[in-house]
Design a protein around this motif. Structure first.
Motif, mmCIF file in Angstrom:
data_model
loop_
_atom_site.group_PDB
_atom_site.id
_atom_site.type_symbol
_atom_site.label_atom_id
_atom_site.label_comp_id
_atom_site.label_asym_id
_atom_site.label_seq_id
_atom_site.Cartn_x
_atom_site.Cartn_y
_atom_site.Cartn_z
ATOM 1 N N ALA A 1 9.033 -9.126 0.629
ATOM 2 C CA ALA A 1 9.037 -8.050 1.624
ATOM 3 C C ALA A 1 8.838 -6.689 0.961
ATOM 4 C CB ALA A 1 10.346 -8.067 2.408
ATOM 5 N N SER A 2 9.429 -6.497 -0.205
ATOM 6 C CA SER A 2 9.347 -5.196 -0.871
ATOM 7 C C SER A 2 7.937 -4.869 -1.368
ATOM 8 C CB SER A 2 10.349 -5.114 -2.025
ATOM 9 O OG SER A 2 9.962 -5.971 -3.084
ATOM 10 N N LYS A 3 7.056 -5.851 -1.403
ATOM 11 C CA LYS A 3 5.663 -5.601 -1.797
ATOM 12 C C LYS A 3 4.933 -4.758 -0.760
ATOM 13 C CE LYS A 3 5.035 -9.800 -4.527
ATOM 14 N NZ LYS A 3 4.296 -11.085 -4.609
ATOM 15 N N THR A 4 5.347 -4.859 0.515
ATOM 16 C CA THR A 4 4.646 -4.125 1.572
ATOM 17 C C THR A 4 5.550 -3.202 2.377
ATOM 18 O OG1 THR A 4 4.920 -5.999 3.084
ATOM 19 C CG2 THR A 4 2.856 -5.896 1.831
ATOM 20 N N LEU A 5 6.860 -3.280 2.163
ATOM 21 C CA LEU A 5 7.791 -2.443 2.912
ATOM 22 C C LEU A 5 8.510 -1.470 1.988
ATOM 23 C CD1 LEU A 5 9.521 -5.188 5.099
ATOM 24 C CD2 LEU A 5 7.669 -3.645 5.785
ATOM 25 N N ASP A 6 8.636 -0.230 2.442
ATOM 26 C CA ASP A 6 9.421 0.769 1.720
ATOM 27 C C ASP A 6 10.794 0.874 2.374
ATOM 28 O OD1 ASP A 6 7.317 1.467 -0.004
ATOM 29 O OD2 ASP A 6 6.496 2.842 1.485
ATOM 30 N N ASP A 7 11.745 1.345 1.616
ATOM 31 C CA ASP A 7 13.080 1.677 2.148
ATOM 32 C C ASP A 7 13.806 0.515 2.803
ATOM 33 O OD1 ASP A 7 12.789 4.292 1.253
ATOM 34 O OD2 ASP A 7 11.898 4.956 3.133
#
Length: 66
Positions: free
Chosen positions: A28-34
């Protein structure tokens, strides 16, 4: 404060459920910030010849919307 959105993912691992959760968050952190939090809603596994072959974790990932 703002708005937080929640998505549901299934993380997988051949080792354990903790790694399955980590896998979902890492992906998820590959495409989502924060990313601000996760909720694990279910643990499952695939079994072959009386042994667990793949661990699965249903994960809800919360993140700030900009």
């Amino acid at each position: 404060m703002g708005v937080v959105k929640v998505i549901e993912l299934v993380g997988t691992s051949r080792h354990n459920w903790t790694d399955a959760v980590d896998s979902a968050v890492a992906e998820a952190s590959k495409t989502l910030d924060d990313i601000v939090g996760v909720e694990v809603t279910n643990f499952t596994a695939n079994v072959d010849s009386s042994k667990i072959t793949e661990y699965k974790a249903d994960v809800r990932v919360a993140f700030h919307v900009h």
